[in-house]
Design an enzyme around this catalytic site. Structure first.
Site, PDB file in Angstrom:
ATOM      1  N   TRP A 130       0.868  -1.186   0.000  1.00 41.16           N
ATOM      2  CA  TRP A 130       0.000   0.000   0.000  1.00 41.16           C
ATOM      3  C   TRP A 130       0.910   1.244   0.000  1.00 41.16           C
ATOM      4  CZ3 TRP A 130      -1.997   2.664   4.865  1.00 41.16           C
ATOM      5  CH2 TRP A 130      -3.034   3.547   4.572  1.00 41.16           C
ATOM      6  N   ASP A 211      -1.133  -5.985   9.085  1.00 36.96           N
ATOM      7  CA  ASP A 211      -2.109  -4.991   8.648  1.00 36.96           C
ATOM      8  C   ASP A 211      -3.345  -5.777   8.212  1.00 36.96           C
ATOM      9  OD1 ASP A 211      -3.609  -3.000   7.597  1.00 36.96           O
ATOM     10  OD2 ASP A 211      -2.056  -2.159   6.312  1.00 36.96           O
ATOM     11  N   LYS A 246     -13.804  -1.100   5.719  1.00 37.96           N
ATOM     12  CA  LYS A 246     -14.310  -1.888   4.591  1.00 37.96           C
ATOM     13  C   LYS A 246     -15.391  -2.853   5.051  1.00 37.96           C
ATOM     14  CE  LYS A 246     -10.372  -0.227   3.130  1.00 37.96           C
ATOM     15  NZ  LYS A 246      -9.999   0.709   2.137  1.00 37.96           N
TER      16      LYS A 246
HETATM   17  C1  LMR Z   1      -6.864   1.851  -0.509  1.00 40.36           C
HETATM   18  O1  LMR Z   1      -5.802   1.220  -0.507  1.00 40.36           O
HETATM   19  O2  LMR Z   1      -7.402   2.278  -1.531  1.00 40.36           O
HETATM   20  C2  LMR Z   1      -7.578   2.086   0.799  1.00 40.36           C
HETATM   21  O3  LMR Z   1      -6.861   1.523   1.832  1.00 40.36           O
HETATM   22  C3  LMR Z   1      -7.921   3.509   1.014  1.00 40.36           C
HETATM   23  C4  LMR Z   1      -6.740   4.354   1.343  1.00 40.36           C
HETATM   24  O4  LMR Z   1      -6.784   5.009   2.385  1.00 40.36           O
HETATM   25  O5  LMR Z   1      -5.766   4.383   0.596  1.00 40.36           O
END
Ligand code: LMR
Length: 397
Positions: A130, A211, A246
């Protein structure tokens, strides 16, 4: 003083939503941010959430501050959903759970805690991960590094390369693992692979940080917690960052939790006192409403059943969209093998589209996906599927 400031780059994910809002194309599709859409392209409030809110409206007696670490009932219910109600970690009092503003808040509290107690620790992130992970840990003043995770050619976890890298991680460092529904690839570790990783962490004294933002979006609440359970069997100390954005659809309520598991109850209590300092010096104490909704639902057998059914509907729709996406791409005579998309889990898949193709999708078709090629499958509907797949086929040519 502000005249010399250069603009910062837009956020890799939320910046896309800003651009999407401004796009006048009526056929535009936002497959960027990880937000669930129903068959009508809406992100509705779950019925169980509405019912919980109605109950709260009737019973809420004060808006006074929550404790620094949040609602006790919420923390207890969060632990039950992560580990199962009768897990020894709970009965032995080895877990300290603090309520946080969303999963990102939980990660930041974890980061501040690690920085406070183990300032030399490096946080190891999967490559890819992420895009906000390195930012959160970096902002807390920690070193971050990455380990190989994904084999793009095979569209699967590159476990041999991953393990070779993990074996070189020094004791005392932090290993961030995605509890389920890996973001961005949708490719998860198998239970056997979790065993191998968890036993390496325990043997080498590496601190696992899971996570856990998508529990229930892969195969089910319990099924998605298999990795957490395996880590719990091996390591006496670890951290879990949970998000209810989510699975309860509570995106803007910022409901999350950080759970620290220690070797015994005294160590958990001591660690909690430091978590509380991290919180107090950041946002003081958590917002109440989202946590109260989660606690109301999880604490009531009927509401909980209704919520689990709504969660199953979301999960099943995503998995249906995965299959329809593969079928429709095949109908478009896209020659590359995309069958892996149906095997992946959670909201995301790594499409393999290049940055230039991602740009072309946006410029020519108003289809927004993250620059890495990550696609939010939960944003697909039967109505937008043909348009989407035609657009993808076009940029692949
Ligand atoms: C995502 O990866 O799209 C979600 O976790 C929202 C975010 O805060 O980035």
């Amino acid at each position: 003083m502000f005249e010399t400031i250069n603009p910062a780059p837009a956020d890799a994910i939320l910046g896309l939503s800003e651009a999407f809002q401004k796009d006048p194309n009526p056929q535009k599709i936002n497959l960027g941010v990880g937000v669930y859409k129903d068959e009508n392209g809406q992100t509705p409030v779950l019925a169980s959430v509405k019912e919980a809110e109605q109950r709260l409206l009737q019973t809420e007696a004060t808006k006074s501050y929550l404790p620094i670490d949040g609602l006790e009932t919420y923390a207890a219910l969060c632990q039950q959903i992560v580990f199962g109600a009768k897990h020894a970690i709970l009965t032995d009092g080895r877990a300290a759970t603090v309520q946080t503003p969303g999963g990102t808040g939980a990660l930041r509290v974890a980061a501040d805690f690690v920085r406070r107690i183990f300032p030399q620790a490096t946080v190891w992130l999967s490559d890819p991960t992420w895009p906000n992970h390195p930012n959160v840990f970096g902002a807390a003043g920690l070193q971050v590094a990455s380990y190989p995770y994904f084999d793009a050619a095979a569209s699967a976890v590159d476990f041999d390369r991953m393990m070779a890298a993990l074996e070189a991680i020094p004791a005392g460092d932090v290993l961030l693992l995605h509890g389920c529904c890996h973001n961005p690839t949708g490719a998860d570790l198998s239970p056997a692979q979790w065993q191998t990783v968890a036993s390496l962490c325990a043997e080498r004294g590496i601190l696992p940080l899971l996570d856990f933002a998508y529990q229930g979006f892969g195969d089910g609440l319990k099924e998605d917690a298999v990795g957490v359970g395996i880590v719990a069997n091996h390591s006496r100390e670890f951290l879990v960052a949970s998000s209810y954005s989510k699975n309860f659809g509570l995106y803007n309520e910022r409901a999350g939790a950080l759970t620290l598991v220690a070797a015994d109850a005294d160590a958990a209590d001591a660690a909690r006192s430091h978590l509380k300092i991290c919180i107090r010096t950041n946002y003081s104490n958590p917002p109440a409403h989202g946590g109260q909704i989660v606690a109301t639902i999880l604490g009531d057998a009927d509401l909980r059943r209704r919520w689990e059914a709504e969660l199953a509907t979301m999960r099943n729709r995503i998995n249906d969209m995965r299959h329809l996406f593969v079928e429709t791409l095949n109908e478009q005579e896209v020659t590359r093998d995309v069958s892996f998309i149906a095997r992946q889990r959670g909201m995301f898949s790594y499409s393999g589209l290049t940055p230039a193709q991602v740009q072309a999708l946006r410029a020519r078709h108003s289809v927004y996906i993250v620059g890495s090629g990550r696609i939010n499958v939960a944003g697909m509907t039967t109505a937008n599927m043909d348009y989407l797949c035609t657009a993808i086929a076009d940029v692949l040519q």
